[in-house]
Structures are given as structure tokens and as C-alpha cells.
Scaffold this motif. Sequence first.
Motif, PDB file in Angstrom:
ATOM      1  N   LEU A  48      24.559 -32.470 -52.181  1.00 58.14           N
ATOM      2  CA  LEU A  48      23.106 -32.659 -52.158  1.00 58.14           C
ATOM      3  C   LEU A  48      23.121 -34.083 -51.263  1.00 58.14           C
ATOM      4  N   GLY A  49      23.862 -34.793 -52.693  1.00 54.61           N
ATOM      5  CA  GLY A  49      23.207 -36.493 -52.801  1.00 54.61           C
ATOM      6  C   GLY A  49      25.122 -37.387 -52.127  1.00 54.61           C
ATOM      7  N   ILE A  50      25.712 -36.560 -52.092  1.00 49.50           N
ATOM      8  CA  ILE A  50      26.948 -36.955 -51.845  1.00 49.50           C
ATOM      9  C   ILE A  50      27.020 -37.007 -50.199  1.00 49.50           C
ATOM     10  N   VAL A  51      26.502 -35.186 -49.586  1.00 42.69           N
ATOM     11  CA  VAL A  51      26.480 -35.394 -48.073  1.00 42.69           C
ATOM     12  C   VAL A  51      25.269 -36.053 -47.562  1.00 42.69           C
ATOM     13  N   THR A  52      24.163 -36.351 -48.126  1.00 43.56           N
ATOM     14  CA  THR A  52      23.176 -37.759 -47.652  1.00 43.56           C
ATOM     15  C   THR A  52      24.103 -38.891 -47.582  1.00 43.56           C
ATOM     16  N   ALA A  53      24.552 -39.209 -48.864  1.00 41.33           N
ATOM     17  CA  ALA A  53      25.511 -41.050 -48.567  1.00 41.33           C
ATOM     18  C   ALA A  53      26.536 -41.337 -47.750  1.00 41.33           C
ATOM     19  N   LEU A  54      27.078 -39.690 -47.897  1.00 47.76           N
ATOM     20  CA  LEU A  54      28.076 -39.841 -46.385  1.00 47.76           C
ATOM     21  C   LEU A  54      27.554 -39.444 -45.112  1.00 47.76           C
ATOM     22  N   GLN A  55      26.364 -39.994 -44.701  1.00 49.20           N
ATOM     23  CA  GLN A  55      25.561 -39.740 -43.437  1.00 49.20           C
ATOM     24  C   GLN A  55      25.057 -41.274 -43.648  1.00 49.20           C
ATOM     25  N   PHE A  56      24.597 -41.941 -44.184  1.00 44.44           N
ATOM     26  CA  PHE A  56      23.890 -42.430 -44.169  1.00 44.44           C
ATOM     27  C   PHE A  56      25.247 -44.197 -44.497  1.00 44.44           C
ATOM     28  N   THR A  57      26.237 -43.970 -44.590  1.00 44.05           N
ATOM     29  CA  THR A  57      27.537 -45.246 -45.879  1.00 44.05           C
ATOM     30  C   THR A  57      27.630 -45.916 -44.209  1.00 44.05           C
ATOM     31  N   PRO A  58      27.632 -45.186 -43.383  1.00 41.40           N
ATOM     32  CA  PRO A  58      27.853 -45.824 -41.848  1.00 41.40           C
ATOM     33  C   PRO A  58      27.003 -47.026 -41.705  1.00 41.40           C
ATOM     34  N   LEU A  59      26.087 -46.755 -41.843  1.00 42.50           N
ATOM     35  CA  LEU A  59      24.469 -47.551 -41.939  1.00 42.50           C
ATOM     36  C   LEU A  59      24.653 -48.744 -42.285  1.00 42.50           C
ATOM     37  N   LEU A  60      24.981 -48.091 -43.513  1.00 39.62           N
ATOM     38  CA  LEU A  60      25.441 -49.802 -44.163  1.00 39.62           C
ATOM     39  C   LEU A  60      26.515 -50.490 -43.747  1.00 39.62           C
ATOM     40  N   LEU A  61      27.574 -49.889 -43.730  1.00 38.24           N
ATOM     41  CA  LEU A  61      28.900 -50.732 -43.288  1.00 38.24           C
ATOM     42  C   LEU A  61      29.073 -51.148 -41.929  1.00 38.24           C
ATOM     43  N   GLN A 118      21.814 -28.202 -42.648  1.00 37.59           N
ATOM     44  CA  GLN A 118      23.440 -28.816 -42.796  1.00 37.59           C
ATOM     45  C   GLN A 118      22.708 -28.537 -44.489  1.00 37.59           C
ATOM     46  N   ASP A 119      21.282 -29.126 -45.148  1.00 38.58           N
ATOM     47  CA  ASP A 119      21.312 -28.890 -46.318  1.00 38.58           C
ATOM     48  C   ASP A 119      21.575 -27.547 -46.885  1.00 38.58           C
ATOM     49  N   TRP A 120      20.971 -26.487 -46.242  1.00 37.54           N
ATOM     50  CA  TRP A 120      20.907 -25.010 -46.927  1.00 37.54           C
ATOM     51  C   TRP A 120      22.404 -24.844 -46.875  1.00 37.54           C
ATOM     52  N   LEU A 121      22.855 -25.246 -45.932  1.00 39.57           N
ATOM     53  CA  LEU A 121      24.382 -24.759 -45.503  1.00 39.57           C
ATOM     54  C   LEU A 121      25.469 -25.807 -47.398  1.00 39.57           C
ATOM     55  N   VAL A 122      25.102 -26.967 -47.300  1.00 44.86           N
ATOM     56  CA  VAL A 122      26.221 -27.575 -48.815  1.00 44.86           C
ATOM     57  C   VAL A 122      25.444 -26.207 -49.527  1.00 44.86           C
ATOM     58  N   LEU A 123      23.985 -26.482 -50.087  1.00 44.72           N
ATOM     59  CA  LEU A 123      23.610 -26.262 -51.037  1.00 44.72           C
ATOM     60  C   LEU A 123      24.303 -24.515 -51.256  1.00 44.72           C
ATOM     61  N   SER A 124      24.167 -23.909 -50.461  1.00 42.30           N
ATOM     62  CA  SER A 124      24.391 -22.381 -50.493  1.00 42.30           C
ATOM     63  C   SER A 124      26.289 -22.570 -50.494  1.00 42.30           C
ATOM     64  N   LEU A 125      27.105 -23.938 -49.763  1.00 40.82           N
ATOM     65  CA  LEU A 125      27.952 -23.264 -50.503  1.00 40.82           C
ATOM     66  C   LEU A 125      28.701 -23.860 -51.556  1.00 40.82           C
ATOM     67  N   THR A 126      27.349 -24.477 -52.831  1.00 42.87           N
ATOM     68  CA  THR A 126      28.057 -25.199 -53.662  1.00 42.87           C
ATOM     69  C   THR A 126      27.140 -24.620 -54.673  1.00 42.87           C
ATOM     70  N   ASP A 127      26.608 -23.605 -55.082  1.00 38.24           N
ATOM     71  CA  ASP A 127      25.237 -22.820 -55.775  1.00 38.24           C
ATOM     72  C   ASP A 127      24.224 -23.698 -56.277  1.00 38.24           C
ATOM     73  N   ASP A 128      23.317 -24.113 -55.290  1.00 42.92           N
ATOM     74  CA  ASP A 128      22.600 -25.323 -55.070  1.00 42.92           C
ATOM     75  C   ASP A 128      22.833 -26.820 -55.975  1.00 42.92           C
ATOM     76  N   SER A 129      24.110 -26.885 -56.219  1.00 39.61           N
ATOM     77  CA  SER A 129      24.886 -28.257 -56.075  1.00 39.61           C
ATOM     78  C   SER A 129      23.513 -29.656 -55.828  1.00 39.61           C
ATOM     79  N   ALA A 130      23.108 -30.515 -56.825  1.00 34.63           N
ATOM     80  CA  ALA A 130      22.180 -31.894 -56.216  1.00 34.63           C
ATOM     81  C   ALA A 130      23.349 -32.049 -56.192  1.00 34.63           C
ATOM     82  N   THR A 131      24.209 -32.881 -56.999  1.00 37.21           N
ATOM     83  CA  THR A 131      24.983 -33.765 -57.282  1.00 37.21           C
ATOM     84  C   THR A 131      25.797 -34.272 -55.368  1.00 37.21           C
TER      85      THR A 131
END
Length: 417
Positions: A48-61, A33-46
Motif C-alpha cells: 500500500l505504501g508503494i502504490v501511494t508512493a507511485l501515485q505521488f512520485t510524479p508530483l515530486l518530479l 484502489q486501496d482495497w484492491l491492493v490490500l486484497s491482492l497482497t494479503d493486507d500488505s502495508a508495504t
Amino acid sequence: MQTFRSLAVRNFRLFTAGQVVSVAGTWMMVVAQDWLVLSLTDDSATALGIVTALQFTPLLLLTLYGGRLADRHDKRLLLTVANVTSGLLALLLGLLVLGGRAELWQAYLFALGLGTVNALEIPTRMAFVSEMVGAELLPNASALSAAYFNVARVVGPALAGLLISSFGIGQVMALNALSYAATVVALRMMRPGELHRAPRPASRARVVDGLRHVRGRPDLMLPLALVAVIGVFGFNFQLTLPLLAKTEFHSDVSAFGLLTAALAAGSLAAAFVTTARRGRPTSRTVLVAALGFGVLETATGLAPSYAAVVVLLVLTGFATVWFAQAANHRIQLGTDTEFRGRVMALYTLVFQGSTPLGALFVGRLSEEAGARSGLYVGGLVSCAAAVAALAVDRAARQRPASDAHADADPVEHTVQT
């Protein structure tokens, strides 16, 4: 052997076998998943941060409601449904990648869906461990659970690096989807009559009752507060390691897999060491472990070379699990059985549900100050939190005897050996 004594329980032995396969697949999916996101976004840290946040946001809620369901319903059935759903989600994204139709928004949507399932699965699984083995074997079973998790975390990324290089991201995602079947089969092969099920609550299980139980227990509040801070700022390796591999060392997916495996190797060693624990750890054990973690993560972020980072990640991985297990045992073994699902949901909430906040912060920080900053800033904040918690703990110990008695753990004497 005493180290593996909880594996004498048939239900737990089945569950462990299924989880080793399933969690290895999950860690392969993390890399893919991380490699897919970096490949689709030209190595965007932002990104990757968004996809990580989305994966864990339901845990928060949603995690507190997941814990409520775990206290009210059959945990084995809930875990079966959760694993089937996760497998279907992984299969769907894998098919999109294999068909060359995967887009960034689809990766975001999958991460959100998986996080929603995890909001139910994680607290249910944590509470189910005690249901399989009983209170006496819980510390050993919990440590072995951390051990198989970290065996999978060593094997999964290493395999993912090789398989992605040889076959591609989509094939790894499809393999992960298949791995969930191992846990489902193990759950259905269990003997329900051998589970240590607590009596169903006479009244309707409410989230607020679990929160009140914790609020009246300072011995639970302090480790939960520390876990919350370190969860936000320190435990962001899913984000920091791929960035470090690709943007700092300009390495390929195999090098990223090695960094993840180094962290997991240290974690595995700590997990096996904690299998010797027979009772509830003291608050000082939890706090010193947190301080050690912060120091080592800071050193990893400042390490001058790839080789030094690998070595320090082994030590950081050890400290990560030593702290996490100490906090887990401190909280779980101090909680009344009828509230355990809800309290472990709260633990999951502050431990993993806080990750979206940390992921967005660390993603932005790494974008501006480089991948190393996510590690050393997280380490420094963890150190500060541990020092503050040690001061609070010391002040509590120095209170007059009448005040200290009010904060004493009412079940401490029943679990220490």
C-alpha cells in the motif's frame, strides 16, 4: 450570503458543480484502489505504501514543469486534457478488475499514470481559481474549493463502501471514470471572455524564475518549509486509515469508509469557516494551525477505541484543512500574478510531491510497529516542526528594524482587510 459570494461568478459556479461530481468519484476510486491492493497482497502495508508512493512520485518530479505549462498556456484547455486522460486511465483499470485480470503491477502502473496527470492538473487547477474569480474573491473561492473537495471526500468513501460491498471494486472504478465527464463539460461551458487572465509573460516562462521569486521571499519560504515537513510525515491518511481499519480494528470496507468520512467531515467544517477570510493570513495563524494539527494527529494515533478514533479524526480533519488553507492563502496571496502557476506548483510539490517519501517511511513503520505508529509518529514530527517554525518566526520578529524590513512582505498591505 457572504459565505458563497464567489459562486455568483458563472464560470466558478460551473467549475464547482463539475468538481463536486468528479472529486466524489476520485475519492471512491481511492477506497477502491486501496482495497484492491490490500486484497491482492494479503493486507500488505508495504504494498500500500508503494502504490501511494507511485501515485505521488510524479508530483515530486514533474509538478514544477506542470506549473510552467500553466503559466504559458490556456489553463482551461490543460484541465480539459488532464481530466479526459484521468478518466481513460480509471476506465482501463476498472475494465481489468471487472474482467478478473487485475494484478498488483497494473495497480502500480495506474497509480503512476494518474500521478503523472496530477502533476499538471493540480497546479493548473489552483492557479485557475484566481483566473475564474479574480484576486478579491480568491480567499472565498479557495475556501469553497476546499469545501466541495471535502463534501466529495465525505460522500465518496461512504458511497464506495456501500457500492463495493454490493457490486464490487471494478464497478466503482468504472463509475469514477464516468465522473470526470462532469468537469470536462463544465470547463467547455465556460465563457473565456469572463476569465481574469494575466498578460502572457514577455519572456519565456522558466521554472528557475519561479524558484528565485520564492527564494527572495522569507514570508513564502517559512510556510513552504513547514508544509514540506508535515506533507512527508503528517498527511499520510490515504495509507494510515485503511491499515488502521483492517489491521488494528479488523473491520470491513464500510468501517474504513467511516474513518475517511469522519476526517472529511472535520475538513468540511474548517473549509466553511475559512470562507469568511478576506485577506492574507498572518504567519502566526499558519504556525499555530500546524501545531494544533500535530497535537490532534498524535492523539488520534494513541486513541484506545474505534469510536474515539472517529471523534478525533473529525477534529484532526478540521485542523488539517485549517492549516492547509492558511498556508495556501499565505503563499498564493503573497505571490506576484505572473509567477502564480509556478509558485503553486512548488506548493503542490512540497505538499503532495513529498508524499512518496512519507508513504514509504510510514508503510515500513506501520509494518514494524503497527498501524497506529503512522499516526502518532507523524503527529509528533508535525508538532516538532511547528515549534521550530514558531521559534524561527519569533526570532525574525525580534530582529532590528532594518533587518526585519528586508524580510517584510512587499504585498502584505494590499491584501489585508
